[in-house]
Design a protein around this motif. Structure first.
Motif, PDB file in Angstrom:
ATOM      1  N   ALA A  45       4.940  -2.637  -7.848  1.00 31.38           N
ATOM      2  CA  ALA A  45       5.324  -1.825  -6.690  1.00 31.38           C
ATOM      3  C   ALA A  45       4.131  -1.037  -6.168  1.00 31.38           C
ATOM      4  CB  ALA A  45       6.445  -0.862  -7.074  1.00 31.38           C
ATOM      5  N   THR A  46       3.989  -0.991  -4.835  1.00 33.87           N
ATOM      6  CA  THR A  46       2.940  -0.201  -4.190  1.00 33.87           C
ATOM      7  C   THR A  46       3.522   0.503  -2.971  1.00 33.87           C
ATOM      8  OG1 THR A  46       2.245  -2.183  -2.983  1.00 33.87           O
ATOM      9  CG2 THR A  46       0.950  -1.585  -4.919  1.00 33.87           C
ATOM     10  N   GLU A  47       2.860   1.568  -2.555  1.00 27.64           N
ATOM     11  CA  GLU A  47       3.263   2.305  -1.365  1.00 27.64           C
ATOM     12  C   GLU A  47       2.589   1.661  -0.149  1.00 27.64           C
ATOM     13  OE1 GLU A  47       2.482   6.678   0.674  1.00 27.64           O
ATOM     14  OE2 GLU A  47       2.024   6.401  -1.435  1.00 27.64           O
ATOM     15  N   PRO A  48       3.363   1.166   0.814  1.00 28.35           N
ATOM     16  CA  PRO A  48       2.756   0.523   1.983  1.00 28.35           C
ATOM     17  C   PRO A  48       1.728   1.430   2.658  1.00 28.35           C
ATOM     18  CG  PRO A  48       5.116   0.129   1.968  1.00 28.35           C
ATOM     19  CD  PRO A  48       4.829   1.143   0.879  1.00 28.35           C
ATOM     20  N   GLY A  49       0.547   0.889   2.919  1.00 28.13           N
ATOM     21  CA  GLY A  49      -0.519   1.623   3.587  1.00 28.13           C
ATOM     22  C   GLY A  49      -1.391   2.454   2.677  1.00 28.13           C
ATOM     23  N   ALA A  50      -1.009   2.604   1.405  1.00 27.84           N
ATOM     24  CA  ALA A  50      -1.816   3.389   0.467  1.00 27.84           C
ATOM     25  C   ALA A  50      -3.009   2.558  -0.022  1.00 27.84           C
ATOM     26  CB  ALA A  50      -0.978   3.841  -0.725  1.00 27.84           C
ATOM     27  N   THR A  51      -4.072   3.242  -0.410  1.00 32.50           N
ATOM     28  CA  THR A  51      -5.271   2.582  -0.932  1.00 32.50           C
ATOM     29  C   THR A  51      -5.250   2.645  -2.456  1.00 32.50           C
ATOM     30  OG1 THR A  51      -6.512   3.241   1.029  1.00 32.50           O
ATOM     31  CG2 THR A  51      -7.802   2.581  -0.898  1.00 32.50           C
ATOM     32  N   TYR A  52      -5.536   1.511  -3.078  1.00 32.84           N
ATOM     33  CA  TYR A  52      -5.533   1.395  -4.536  1.00 32.84           C
ATOM     34  C   TYR A  52      -6.888   0.885  -5.018  1.00 32.84           C
ATOM     35  CZ  TYR A  52      -0.493   1.932  -4.356  1.00 32.84           C
ATOM     36  OH  TYR A  52       0.763   2.432  -4.155  1.00 32.84           O
ATOM     37  N   GLU A  53      -7.226   1.246  -6.258  1.00 36.00           N
ATOM     38  CA  GLU A  53      -8.444   0.739  -6.876  1.00 36.00           C
ATOM     39  C   GLU A  53      -8.091   0.027  -8.175  1.00 36.00           C
ATOM     40  OE1 GLU A  53     -12.643   2.618  -7.159  1.00 36.00           O
ATOM     41  OE2 GLU A  53     -11.534   3.268  -8.952  1.00 36.00           O
ATOM     42  N   VAL A  54      -8.534  -1.221  -8.283  1.00 36.22           N
ATOM     43  CA  VAL A  54      -8.394  -2.000  -9.507  1.00 36.22           C
ATOM     44  C   VAL A  54      -9.677  -1.796 -10.304  1.00 36.22           C
ATOM     45  CG1 VAL A  54      -8.142  -4.315 -10.493  1.00 36.22           C
ATOM     46  CG2 VAL A  54      -7.014  -3.752  -8.323  1.00 36.22           C
ATOM     47  N   LYS A  99     -16.057  -3.146 -13.463  1.00 31.89           N
ATOM     48  CA  LYS A  99     -15.972  -3.621 -12.079  1.00 31.89           C
ATOM     49  C   LYS A  99     -14.793  -2.943 -11.388  1.00 31.89           C
ATOM     50  CE  LYS A  99     -19.090  -6.913 -12.687  1.00 31.89           C
ATOM     51  NZ  LYS A  99     -20.333  -6.980 -11.967  1.00 31.89           N
ATOM     52  N   THR A 100     -14.861  -2.861 -10.060  1.00 31.92           N
ATOM     53  CA  THR A 100     -13.755  -2.304  -9.285  1.00 31.92           C
ATOM     54  C   THR A 100     -13.515  -3.141  -8.037  1.00 31.92           C
ATOM     55  OG1 THR A 100     -15.191  -0.810  -8.047  1.00 31.92           O
ATOM     56  CG2 THR A 100     -14.184   0.068 -10.052  1.00 31.92           C
ATOM     57  N   LEU A 101     -12.298  -3.091  -7.550  1.00 33.56           N
ATOM     58  CA  LEU A 101     -11.898  -3.726  -6.289  1.00 33.56           C
ATOM     59  C   LEU A 101     -10.916  -2.773  -5.620  1.00 33.56           C
ATOM     60  CD1 LEU A 101     -11.634  -6.215  -4.329  1.00 33.56           C
ATOM     61  CD2 LEU A 101      -9.707  -6.920  -5.755  1.00 33.56           C
ATOM     62  N   THR A 102     -11.153  -2.451  -4.362  1.00 32.42           N
ATOM     63  CA  THR A 102     -10.270  -1.558  -3.611  1.00 32.42           C
ATOM     64  C   THR A 102      -9.457  -2.372  -2.615  1.00 32.42           C
ATOM     65  OG1 THR A 102     -11.888   0.213  -3.843  1.00 32.42           O
ATOM     66  CG2 THR A 102     -10.233   0.490  -2.127  1.00 32.42           C
ATOM     67  N   PHE A 103      -8.166  -2.033  -2.477  1.00 28.38           N
ATOM     68  CA  PHE A 103      -7.327  -2.719  -1.501  1.00 28.38           C
ATOM     69  C   PHE A 103      -6.321  -1.749  -0.902  1.00 28.38           C
ATOM     70  CE2 PHE A 103      -4.792  -3.009  -5.339  1.00 28.38           C
ATOM     71  CZ  PHE A 103      -3.480  -2.948  -4.921  1.00 28.38           C
ATOM     72  N   VAL A 104      -5.817  -2.107   0.276  1.00 33.00           N
ATOM     73  CA  VAL A 104      -4.776  -1.335   0.947  1.00 33.00           C
ATOM     74  C   VAL A 104      -3.488  -2.141   0.851  1.00 33.00           C
ATOM     75  CG1 VAL A 104      -3.994  -0.355   3.136  1.00 33.00           C
ATOM     76  CG2 VAL A 104      -6.418  -0.245   2.515  1.00 33.00           C
ATOM     77  N   ALA A 105      -2.437  -1.512   0.343  1.00 35.25           N
ATOM     78  CA  ALA A 105      -1.153  -2.200   0.166  1.00 35.25           C
ATOM     79  C   ALA A 105      -0.533  -2.525   1.523  1.00 35.25           C
ATOM     80  CB  ALA A 105      -0.202  -1.333  -0.647  1.00 35.25           C
ATOM     81  N   PRO A 137      -3.111   8.188  -0.529  1.00 38.41           N
ATOM     82  CA  PRO A 137      -1.771   7.879  -0.035  1.00 38.41           C
ATOM     83  C   PRO A 137      -1.826   7.244   1.346  1.00 38.41           C
ATOM     84  CG  PRO A 137      -2.162  10.246   0.005  1.00 38.41           C
ATOM     85  CD  PRO A 137      -3.359   9.611  -0.631  1.00 38.41           C
ATOM     86  N   ALA A 138      -0.715   6.696   1.752  1.00 36.21           N
ATOM     87  CA  ALA A 138      -0.628   6.089   3.084  1.00 36.21           C
ATOM     88  C   ALA A 138      -0.864   7.161   4.145  1.00 36.21           C
ATOM     89  CB  ALA A 138       0.738   5.448   3.279  1.00 36.21           C
ATOM     90  N   PRO A 139      -1.580   6.808   5.212  1.00 34.46           N
ATOM     91  CA  PRO A 139      -1.815   7.795   6.265  1.00 34.46           C
ATOM     92  C   PRO A 139      -0.510   8.163   6.975  1.00 34.46           C
ATOM     93  CG  PRO A 139      -2.656   5.643   6.912  1.00 34.46           C
ATOM     94  CD  PRO A 139      -2.187   5.527   5.491  1.00 34.46           C
ATOM     95  N   ILE A 140      -0.431   9.409   7.409  1.00 34.31           N
ATOM     96  CA  ILE A 140       0.729   9.860   8.176  1.00 34.31           C
ATOM     97  C   ILE A 140       0.517   9.394   9.605  1.00 34.31           C
ATOM     98  CG2 ILE A 140       1.985  11.880   9.041  1.00 34.31           C
ATOM     99  CD1 ILE A 140       1.083  13.294   6.440  1.00 34.31           C
ATOM    100  N   PRO A 141       1.499   8.725  10.199  1.00 32.60           N
ATOM    101  CA  PRO A 141       1.309   8.215  11.559  1.00 32.60           C
ATOM    102  C   PRO A 141       1.009   9.359  12.531  1.00 32.60           C
ATOM    103  CG  PRO A 141       3.336   7.370  10.601  1.00 32.60           C
ATOM    104  CD  PRO A 141       2.801   8.408   9.662  1.00 32.60           C
ATOM    105  N   ALA A 142       0.049   9.131  13.404  1.00 31.76           N
ATOM    106  CA  ALA A 142      -0.316  10.130  14.411  1.00 31.76           C
ATOM    107  C   ALA A 142       0.761  10.183  15.486  1.00 31.76           C
ATOM    108  CB  ALA A 142      -1.650   9.772  15.045  1.00 31.76           C
ATOM    109  N   ILE A 143       0.977  11.359  16.029  1.00 36.02           N
ATOM    110  CA  ILE A 143       1.951  11.524  17.103  1.00 36.02           C
ATOM    111  C   ILE A 143       1.208  11.412  18.421  1.00 36.02           C
ATOM    112  CG2 ILE A 143       3.572  13.119  18.191  1.00 36.02           C
ATOM    113  CD1 ILE A 143       4.053  14.305  15.415  1.00 36.02           C
ATOM    114  N   ASP A 144       1.656  10.526  19.271  1.00 36.14           N
ATOM    115  CA  ASP A 144       1.053  10.346  20.582  1.00 36.14           C
ATOM    116  C   ASP A 144       1.415  11.554  21.436  1.00 36.14           C
ATOM    117  OD1 ASP A 144       0.430   9.642  23.219  1.00 36.14           O
ATOM    118  OD2 ASP A 144       0.888   7.533  22.885  1.00 36.14           O
TER     119      ASP A 144
END
Length: 175
Positions: A45-54, A99-105, A137-144
């Motif tokens: 399980a991952t949080e959509p839009g969050a950045t993770y490091e392996v 070693k490391t690998l970064t990804f965005v869920a 964490p996932a970014p908070i959507p900006a308000i237009d």
């Protein structure tokens, strides 16, 4: 969570469990059998839009060639080639490298981490102490601002309409 192996992959090392892990726990030689490269994966399980490091430690099975063990690690759409030269390595000197690998869920709510060997010698890359950590964490959507001001004006307009209508009804009732 489940671990899926493309081929039977020995845990603890090959040709014997003589070598140890980078820090603690187990090791995995990513080659399955002679003539067939191996792979291992796990979905979590991952949080959509969050950045993770392996984070993982990489070495190679020194017992037979080729000297340079190669493969890939993939997670959440990110991919990284792995390569480790076993020249001069032994059971007591595996030479693990961090070693490391970064990804965005993505938006699915789960990600798959996979390690695969591109060798088919039966003596492949060795991984140990694999971990996945959320680093942002996932970014908070900006308000237009245009939509926000339009919505606020519409809400105020609707509120004024109901207030005027209520006053009219009150005035009509008192007449």
């Amino acid at each position: 969570m489940s671990i899926c192996a493309k081929r039977t992959i020995p845990i603890g090392g090959r040709p014997s469990a003589a070598w140890g892990p980078a820090i603690s726990g187990q090791t995995v030689d990513l080659d399955g059998a002679i003539g067939s490269a191996g792979a291992i994966s796990q979905t979590f399980a991952t949080e959509p839009g969050a950045t993770y490091e392996v984070t993982y430690w990489l070495a190679g099975n020194y017992a037979s060639g080729p000297a340079v063990k190669t493969g890939t690690v993939t997670a959440g759409g990110a991919s990284q080639a792995i390569s480790f030269d076993t020249t001069g390595k032994s059971a007591t000197n595996m030479g693990y490298e961090k070693k490391t690998l970064t990804f965005v869920a993505d938006g699915s709510g789960e990600s798959t981490l996979a390690f695969a060997s591109s060798n088919n010698s039966g003596y492949g890359p060795v991984i140990s102490n694999v971990s996945v950590t959320k680093v942002q964490p996932a970014p908070i959507p900006a308000i237009d601002p245009v939509i926000a001001s339009t919505s606020a004006a519409a809400a105020m307009g609707a509120g004024s309409f109901f207030l005027i209508r209520r006053r009219r009804k009150a005035n009509e009732a008192s007449m």
